[in-house]
Motif scaffolding. Structure first.
Motif, PDB file in Angstrom:
ATOM      1  N   ALA A  47       0.836  -1.216   0.000  1.00  0.00           N
ATOM      2  CA  ALA A  47       0.000   0.000   0.000  1.00  0.00           C
ATOM      3  C   ALA A  47       0.859   1.249   0.000  1.00  0.00           C
ATOM      4  N   HIS A  48       2.152   1.098   0.323  1.00  0.00           N
ATOM      5  CA  HIS A  48       3.053   2.246   0.392  1.00  0.00           C
ATOM      6  C   HIS A  48       3.906   2.434  -0.859  1.00  0.00           C
ATOM      7  N   PHE A  49       4.087   1.398  -1.662  1.00  0.00           N
ATOM      8  CA  PHE A  49       5.001   1.532  -2.801  1.00  0.00           C
ATOM      9  C   PHE A  49       4.491   0.939  -4.110  1.00  0.00           C
ATOM     10  N   ASN A  50       3.276   0.439  -4.126  1.00  0.00           N
ATOM     11  CA  ASN A  50       2.713  -0.148  -5.341  1.00  0.00           C
ATOM     12  C   ASN A  50       1.455   0.642  -5.705  1.00  0.00           C
ATOM     13  N   GLU A  51       1.515   1.359  -6.828  1.00  0.00           N
ATOM     14  CA  GLU A  51       0.412   2.234  -7.249  1.00  0.00           C
ATOM     15  C   GLU A  51      -0.892   1.461  -7.435  1.00  0.00           C
ATOM     16  N   GLY A  56      -6.350   0.495  -5.385  1.00  0.00           N
ATOM     17  CA  GLY A  56      -7.418  -0.421  -5.005  1.00  0.00           C
ATOM     18  C   GLY A  56      -7.817  -0.345  -3.541  1.00  0.00           C
ATOM     19  N   SER A  57      -7.143   0.494  -2.772  1.00  0.00           N
ATOM     20  CA  SER A  57      -7.451   0.608  -1.339  1.00  0.00           C
ATOM     21  C   SER A  57      -8.611   1.570  -1.114  1.00  0.00           C
ATOM     22  N   GLU A  58      -9.081   1.648   0.103  1.00  0.00           N
ATOM     23  CA  GLU A  58     -10.166   2.578   0.433  1.00  0.00           C
ATOM     24  C   GLU A  58      -9.752   4.035   0.236  1.00  0.00           C
ATOM     25  N   GLY A  60      -7.748   5.035  -2.349  1.00  0.00           N
ATOM     26  CA  GLY A  60      -7.634   5.286  -3.777  1.00  0.00           C
ATOM     27  C   GLY A  60      -6.252   5.671  -4.260  1.00  0.00           C
ATOM     28  N   ARG A  61      -5.284   5.622  -3.363  1.00  0.00           N
ATOM     29  CA  ARG A  61      -3.896   5.939  -3.721  1.00  0.00           C
ATOM     30  C   ARG A  61      -2.971   5.414  -2.625  1.00  0.00           C
ATOM     31  N   ARG A  62      -1.668   5.477  -2.917  1.00  0.00           N
ATOM     32  CA  ARG A  62      -0.691   4.982  -1.942  1.00  0.00           C
ATOM     33  C   ARG A  62      -0.687   5.850  -0.691  1.00  0.00           C
ATOM     34  N   LEU A  63      -0.501   5.217   0.443  1.00  0.00           N
ATOM     35  CA  LEU A  63      -0.353   5.913   1.722  1.00  0.00           C
ATOM     36  C   LEU A  63       1.119   6.144   2.019  1.00  0.00           C
ATOM     37  N   VAL A  64       1.428   7.254   2.683  1.00  0.00           N
ATOM     38  CA  VAL A  64       2.777   7.447   3.216  1.00  0.00           C
ATOM     39  C   VAL A  64       2.887   6.538   4.437  1.00  0.00           C
ATOM     40  N   VAL A  65       3.965   5.796   4.527  1.00  0.00           N
ATOM     41  CA  VAL A  65       4.157   4.871   5.638  1.00  0.00           C
ATOM     42  C   VAL A  65       4.195   5.659   6.955  1.00  0.00           C
ATOM     43  N   SER A  66       3.467   5.174   7.943  1.00  0.00           N
ATOM     44  CA  SER A  66       3.297   5.931   9.195  1.00  0.00           C
ATOM     45  C   SER A  66       4.609   6.179   9.921  1.00  0.00           C
ATOM     46  N   THR A  67       5.553   5.269   9.816  1.00  0.00           N
ATOM     47  CA  THR A  67       6.822   5.487  10.518  1.00  0.00           C
ATOM     48  C   THR A  67       7.634   6.620   9.887  1.00  0.00           C
ATOM     49  N   LEU A  68       7.410   6.921   8.607  1.00  0.00           N
ATOM     50  CA  LEU A  68       8.040   8.091   8.003  1.00  0.00           C
ATOM     51  C   LEU A  68       7.407   9.355   8.575  1.00  0.00           C
ATOM     52  N   THR A  69       6.090   9.349   8.714  1.00  0.00           N
ATOM     53  CA  THR A  69       5.405  10.490   9.332  1.00  0.00           C
ATOM     54  C   THR A  69       5.960  10.740  10.727  1.00  0.00           C
ATOM     55  N   LEU A  91       9.029   6.785  24.039  1.00  0.00           N
ATOM     56  CA  LEU A  91       8.092   7.273  23.041  1.00  0.00           C
ATOM     57  C   LEU A  91       6.782   6.574  23.364  1.00  0.00           C
ATOM     58  N   ASP A  92       5.778   7.349  23.741  1.00  0.00           N
ATOM     59  CA  ASP A  92       4.530   6.760  24.216  1.00  0.00           C
ATOM     60  C   ASP A  92       3.327   7.368  23.521  1.00  0.00           C
ATOM     61  N   ALA A  93       2.208   6.676  23.612  1.00  0.00           N
ATOM     62  CA  ALA A  93       0.909   7.146  23.137  1.00  0.00           C
ATOM     63  C   ALA A  93       0.968   7.634  21.691  1.00  0.00           C
ATOM     64  N   VAL A  94       1.663   6.886  20.839  1.00  0.00           N
ATOM     65  CA  VAL A  94       1.766   7.257  19.426  1.00  0.00           C
ATOM     66  C   VAL A  94       0.425   6.988  18.745  1.00  0.00           C
ATOM     67  N   LYS A  95      -0.091   8.000  18.045  1.00  0.00           N
ATOM     68  CA  LYS A  95      -1.357   7.855  17.329  1.00  0.00           C
ATOM     69  C   LYS A  95      -1.212   8.413  15.921  1.00  0.00           C
ATOM     70  N   PHE A  96      -1.779   7.695  14.973  1.00  0.00           N
ATOM     71  CA  PHE A  96      -1.856   8.152  13.592  1.00  0.00           C
ATOM     72  C   PHE A  96      -3.335   8.354  13.293  1.00  0.00           C
ATOM     73  N   SER A  97      -3.769   9.593  13.317  1.00  0.00           N
ATOM     74  CA  SER A  97      -5.196   9.893  13.303  1.00  0.00           C
ATOM     75  C   SER A  97      -5.757  10.331  11.955  1.00  0.00           C
ATOM     76  N   HIS A  98      -4.897  10.484  10.958  1.00  0.00           N
ATOM     77  CA  HIS A  98      -5.356  10.915   9.634  1.00  0.00           C
ATOM     78  C   HIS A  98      -4.324  10.438   8.622  1.00  0.00           C
ATOM     79  N   PRO A  99      -4.757   9.920   7.470  1.00  0.00           N
ATOM     80  CA  PRO A  99      -3.774   9.432   6.492  1.00  0.00           C
ATOM     81  C   PRO A  99      -2.915  10.556   5.924  1.00  0.00           C
ATOM     82  N   VAL A 100      -1.692  10.191   5.559  1.00  0.00           N
ATOM     83  CA  VAL A 100      -0.768  11.119   4.902  1.00  0.00           C
ATOM     84  C   VAL A 100      -0.484  10.565   3.509  1.00  0.00           C
ATOM     85  N   PHE A 101      -0.497  11.478   2.525  1.00  0.00           N
ATOM     86  CA  PHE A 101      -0.262  11.104   1.138  1.00  0.00           C
ATOM     87  C   PHE A 101       0.893  11.931   0.578  1.00  0.00           C
TER      88      PHE A 101
END
Length: 180
Positions: A47-51, A56-58, A60-69, A91-101
């Motif tokens: 989902a991060h490197f294959n167009e 085909g994901s919800e 509609g495009r590749r996601l930026v990998v959360s660990t890069l964010t 490093l505590d309470a890590v949350k990814f609350s919105h997709p990054v593109f």
């Protein structure tokens, strides 16, 4: 001629609980950043490197990998919170609350939430911050708490390592216009 020091970062004494630092550098993430970071860290989720998979994901495009964010958010905070740190402790309470593109620009800000003297290192203290990262639209994309050791002012290990020049800085005649 007077030498003015550049920004040296904050030392333990400079932190006050409740202070908020808006980190000055935004960072636009591009496809190359995402692909390289994903493959460098051996993340095999396509989902991060294959167009085709991304399309085909919800989303509609590749996601930026959360660990890069997360890495960008931590990096953005260094200038204000850990320039003089010498160890991350948690490093505590890590949350990814919105997709990054790819194409999103990330901005981070940190609030000091804890501070105490170190019992084992008198030349340092322990500071905790809450950091959140926003995209260009103001959506919170990531948040976390981080705890770190930071030097106190005057600590030998926190001193600048800038070398002494073999020749003094030349005195340049003032100019009436920049660049002339």
């Amino acid at each position: 001629m007077t030498v003015q020091p550049g920004w040296q970062g904050r030392f333990y004494e400079d932190f006050e609980i409740g202070d908020v630092y808006r980190h000055p550098l935004g960072r636009t993430v591009d496809d190359t950043d995402n692909t390289w970071f994903t493959l460098l860290t051996m993340n095999t989720n396509q989902a991060h490197f294959n167009e085709q998979v991304g399309a085909g994901s919800e989303f509609g495009r590749r996601l930026v990998v959360s660990t890069l964010t997360l890495a960008i958010a931590i990096g953005q905070s260094v200038i204000d919170v850990t320039q003089n740190a010498f160890a991350n402790l948690g490093l505590d309470a890590v949350k990814f609350s919105h997709p990054v593109f790819a194409g999103d620009t990330l901005w981070s800000e940190s609030q000091v939430i804890a501070k105490r003297e170190s019992a084992s290192r008198p030349e340092a203290g322990i500071v905790g911050v809450y950091t959140r990262t926003l995209n260009q639209d103001g959506d919170i994309v990531c948040s976390f708490e981080r705890t770190f050791y930071v030097h106190k002012k005057g600590a030998a290990r926190g001193e600048s390592r800038f070398p002494e020049a073999k020749e003094p800085m030349p005195e340049i005649a003032p100019r009436t216009r920049a660049g002339s």
